[in-house]
Design an enzyme around this catalytic site. Structure first.
Site, PDB file in Angstrom:
ATOM      1  N   SER A  45       0.849  -1.206   0.000  1.00 25.97           N
ATOM      2  CA  SER A  45       0.000   0.000   0.000  1.00 25.97           C
ATOM      3  C   SER A  45       0.881   1.251   0.000  1.00 25.97           C
ATOM      4  O   SER A  45       0.431   2.350  -0.319  1.00 25.97           O
ATOM      5  CB  SER A  45      -0.935   0.005   1.214  1.00 25.97           C
ATOM      6  N   GLU A 115       0.237 -12.178  -1.333  1.00 24.87           N
ATOM      7  CA  GLU A 115      -1.140 -12.416  -1.764  1.00 24.87           C
ATOM      8  C   GLU A 115      -1.182 -13.737  -2.530  1.00 24.87           C
ATOM      9  O   GLU A 115      -1.450 -13.774  -3.730  1.00 24.87           O
ATOM     10  CB  GLU A 115      -1.633 -11.244  -2.621  1.00 24.87           C
ATOM     11  N   GLU A 182      -8.860  -9.880   4.252  1.00 22.93           N
ATOM     12  CA  GLU A 182      -9.199  -8.508   3.834  1.00 22.93           C
ATOM     13  C   GLU A 182     -10.560  -8.449   3.139  1.00 22.93           C
ATOM     14  O   GLU A 182     -10.831  -9.215   2.205  1.00 22.93           O
ATOM     15  CB  GLU A 182      -8.110  -7.976   2.886  1.00 22.93           C
TER      16      GLU A 182
HETATM   17  O1  KIV Z   1      -0.380  -3.374   1.486  1.00 21.78           O
HETATM   18  C1  KIV Z   1      -1.106  -3.450   2.480  1.00 21.78           C
HETATM   19  O2  KIV Z   1      -1.215  -2.528   3.289  1.00 21.78           O
HETATM   20  C2  KIV Z   1      -1.856  -4.700   2.641  1.00 21.78           C
HETATM   21  C3  KIV Z   1      -2.980  -4.703   3.621  1.00 21.78           C
HETATM   22  C4  KIV Z   1      -4.107  -3.913   3.079  1.00 21.78           C
HETATM   23  C5  KIV Z   1      -3.358  -6.079   3.991  1.00 21.78           C
HETATM   24  O3  KIV Z   1      -1.574  -5.653   1.978  1.00 21.78           O
END
Ligand code: KIV
Length: 281
Positions: A45, A115, A182
């Site tokens: 993120s 993932e 999620e």
């Molecule tokens: O990148 C991230 O912050 C994540 C979370 C939303 C699980 O993968």
């Protein structure tokens, strides 16, 4: 003492809620650590909330390793988990293992998360075999935003719910020490949590999980481009920052800053000598 796989699993067995936040830089990670948060995810993120990209897909290994290293340096208590970015685990097992190892040797984090879909179970096992703590991630996979047609809730209908359950069981079987759930309906996350032995961490998965995760810029009110409905803003630091920068601008423009307190002093003799040598200003 620093959290480990063992202490995190013990918390879950005792029914103690596990707290997890994201962090991407040293000062924020230090505050998260000092606040007693159990785990940090250095999420991909980062591409969105730090680098301003529209999706997480542009996070790279080099970007993630740099952010992970800064975060890891700040944490003497909080367990730090690196998020493997898009393209770092989709090719061969060897490349996936090498990328996971980079997070441990170069960034010095405590574990990795990715993932993983059913296609990545062998890779999950391979990283676990290396002795690296691995977290799974089920439900919404933001790296699949294109295929999903947006960042949408998962597991609502029969097929989708089956997929989330199947993936969770396969990941546990592969040896992950915990699973992030999620954007999944609360009832399904609670069912999965009861069914599994490993802890589950919810981000938009409701209260029935072993712990909770939020994206820190959402918590602080510092990122407005996209706010999922499950995110809670605890502060409005973004507004506070704008007010602060405006105040600084006003003070510079009106001559209030820098005052005497923020300026270095020098004896008159030195200045007099300088004026003598170079002439008056
Ligand atoms: O990148 C991230 O912050 C994540 C979370 C939303 C699980 O993968």
């Amino acid at each position: 003492m620093k959290h480990t796989v063992t202490s995190i699993k013990a918390m879950s067995s005792k029914g103690e809620a596990i707290t997890m936040l994201t962090a991407y830089d040293f000062p924020t990670a230090k505050k998260v650590n000092d606040a007693g948060i159990d785990m940090i995810l250095v999420g991909d993120s980062c591409a969105m909330v730090v680098h301003g990209h529209p999706t997480t897909l542009t996070a790279t290994m080099d970007m993630m390793v740099l952010h992970c290293a800064a975060v890891a340096r700040a944490c003497d208590r909080t367990m730090v988990i690196a998020d493997m970015p898009f393209g770092s685990f989709q090719y061969g097992i060897d490349e996936t293992m090498r990328n996971a190892a980079r997070f441990i040797t170069e960034a010095k984090v405590d574990g990795v998360k990715f993932e993983a879909t059913p296609h990545h179970i062998e890779k999950t096992k391979a990283i676990v075999e290396m002795g690296i703590p691995v977290m799974g991630h089920v439900g919404l996979h933001p790296q699949a935003v294109g295929a999903l047609g947006g960042l949408k809730v998962q597991g609502k209908d029969m097929d989708s719910a089956r997929k989330v359950v199947r993936e969770s069981l396969a990941l546990q079987e592969a040896g992950v020490f915990g699973i992030i759930i999620e954007a999944v309906p609360a009832k399904l996350s609670a069912y999965i949590t009861k069914k599994l032995d490993v802890p589950t961490i919810s981000i938009g998965g409701g209260p029935g999980c072993s712990g909770q995760l939020l994206v820190t810029p959402d918590v602080l009110g510092m990122y407005d481009n996209f706010t999922p409905s499950f995110a809670k803003q605890y502060q409005h630091f973004g507004d506070m920052m704008i007010d602060t920068f405006k105040k600084y601008k006003e003070e510079v423009e009106s001559g209030v800053f820098p005052g005497e307190k923020h300026s270095y002093k020098m004896s008159d003799e030195v200045l007099e000598a300088i004026e003598k040598e170079y002439g008056p200003a």
